[in-house]
Motif scaffolding. Sequence first.
Motif, PDB file in Angstrom:
ATOM      1  N   GLY A  42       0.814  -1.210   0.000  1.00  0.00           N
ATOM      2  CA  GLY A  42       0.000   0.000   0.000  1.00  0.00           C
ATOM      3  C   GLY A  42       0.848   1.260   0.000  1.00  0.00           C
ATOM      4  N   ILE A  45       2.377   1.552  -3.582  1.00  0.00           N
ATOM      5  CA  ILE A  45       1.394   1.853  -4.631  1.00  0.00           C
ATOM      6  C   ILE A  45       0.633   3.142  -4.344  1.00  0.00           C
ATOM      7  CG2 ILE A  45      -0.675   1.019  -5.806  1.00  0.00           C
ATOM      8  CD1 ILE A  45       0.308  -1.844  -5.228  1.00  0.00           C
ATOM      9  N   ARG A  46       0.124   3.261  -3.125  1.00  0.00           N
ATOM     10  CA  ARG A  46      -0.722   4.400  -2.769  1.00  0.00           C
ATOM     11  C   ARG A  46       0.066   5.584  -2.221  1.00  0.00           C
ATOM     12  NH1 ARG A  46      -6.362   5.023  -3.646  1.00  0.00           N
ATOM     13  NH2 ARG A  46      -7.389   3.012  -3.559  1.00  0.00           N
ATOM     14  N   HIS A  49      -0.162   9.697   2.823  1.00  0.00           N
ATOM     15  CA  HIS A  49      -0.675  11.053   2.657  1.00  0.00           C
ATOM     16  C   HIS A  49      -0.947  11.658   4.034  1.00  0.00           C
ATOM     17  CE1 HIS A  49      -1.133  10.114  -1.585  1.00  0.00           C
ATOM     18  NE2 HIS A  49      -1.802   9.029  -1.242  1.00  0.00           N
ATOM     19  N   ILE A 198      -3.891   3.337   4.720  1.00  0.00           N
ATOM     20  CA  ILE A 198      -2.993   3.488   3.571  1.00  0.00           C
ATOM     21  C   ILE A 198      -3.620   2.901   2.310  1.00  0.00           C
ATOM     22  CG2 ILE A 198      -0.762   2.831   2.625  1.00  0.00           C
ATOM     23  CD1 ILE A 198      -0.564   4.924   4.791  1.00  0.00           C
ATOM     24  N   VAL A 199      -4.142   1.671   2.416  1.00  0.00           N
ATOM     25  CA  VAL A 199      -4.681   0.972   1.244  1.00  0.00           C
ATOM     26  C   VAL A 199      -5.896   1.713   0.681  1.00  0.00           C
ATOM     27  CG1 VAL A 199      -5.813  -1.151   0.472  1.00  0.00           C
ATOM     28  CG2 VAL A 199      -3.793  -1.276   1.929  1.00  0.00           C
ATOM     29  N   CYS A 200      -6.729   2.265   1.548  1.00  0.00           N
ATOM     30  CA  CYS A 200      -7.918   2.990   1.091  1.00  0.00           C
ATOM     31  C   CYS A 200      -7.603   4.401   0.608  1.00  0.00           C
ATOM     32  CB  CYS A 200      -8.954   3.054   2.214  1.00  0.00           C
ATOM     33  SG  CYS A 200      -9.659   1.455   2.656  1.00  0.00           S
ATOM     34  N   GLY A 201      -6.358   4.830   0.766  1.00  0.00           N
ATOM     35  CA  GLY A 201      -5.973   6.150   0.284  1.00  0.00           C
ATOM     36  C   GLY A 201      -6.412   7.290   1.166  1.00  0.00           C
ATOM     37  N   SER A 285     -12.586   7.801   6.866  1.00  0.00           N
ATOM     38  CA  SER A 285     -11.230   7.599   7.381  1.00  0.00           C
ATOM     39  C   SER A 285     -11.240   7.236   8.858  1.00  0.00           C
ATOM     40  CB  SER A 285     -10.385   8.859   7.168  1.00  0.00           C
ATOM     41  OG  SER A 285     -10.939   9.968   7.862  1.00  0.00           O
TER      42      SER A 285
END
Length: 319
Positions: A42, A45-46, A49, A198-201, A285
Amino acid sequence: MSKKKSQKETPVTLPEKVYDFCAKKKLILGVVIAVVVVLLAGIIIRGVHLAIEFKGGTLITYTYQGDIDSNAVSSAVSEVVGSSVVVRTGESLDSGGKQITISFVSKEGLTADRQTELTNALREKFASNELEIYDSNDVSPSSGREFLLKCFIAVLFAAVVVIIYIAIRFRNIGGWSAGVCSIFALCMDILVAFTATIVCGFNIDSNIVAVILTILGYSINNTIVIYDRIRENRKLMPKATLNELINVSCTQSLTRSIRTSITTIGTMLIVTIVVMVTGYDSLLSFSVPLMLGLISGTFSSLFVAPVTWSWWKNKAANK
């Protein structure tokens, strides 16, 4: 017959089937490795943030009418401020009116002149939406770092208090080692919540701090229930090995833990669905990492904490 003697002779009612939790060391190791692999994937790739409150920047909220293209707003703001912009739409909880929130990194903050320039540019481009400024805040990078440090200290302090509490309360069955293993289980729960973020952005913001503290309280409560059951069974089964005590205690607590978890996790699932339907994306989130963290908390309370504690005590006994 004395009360003390009758208590000693009280037979132990064992479950019809005792599950061998202590034999699941490979399962626990596999789950931990899988979570770490997903987290690393994650991050690659992501990416990670950080929200405005951690890295500093500017947050502006406008009210508007009709429909608005958030991508067009992002492009218009980027032309003025010269940096990447995150745009979110939603509704005011007070008035129910439509709002659009714009956030971007700004080391020096947004002066009154630049804010006026930005507002005029948006009003000119989206004249039909009747944009009106609702709120504006600047967060300096130093304040963000200070906030992040305070969050870390709060979590660390909570972990130390948990270890001390478990060490004192369960000192008759090896409290210090039990406390450390409970923190190891908590680290896995926090890792799962962080991985989901992280994976969900999602941005790393104050929501993740609230998630971590919520999971800490929930998971520790479940773990203490297991430890308390082990302590009681130690008195009722004085000749039993530690692995036998753990297996019996976890089996006795299995139904209770699953029922409690289904209720709590089901509630968070409903909250997540409602948030997705109503468009309050900022709450995702919080609800999604918390839901997955609670699932991990149930698993870690029944498997990770008691099984790693069993491994620790057996290693010490062999030495």
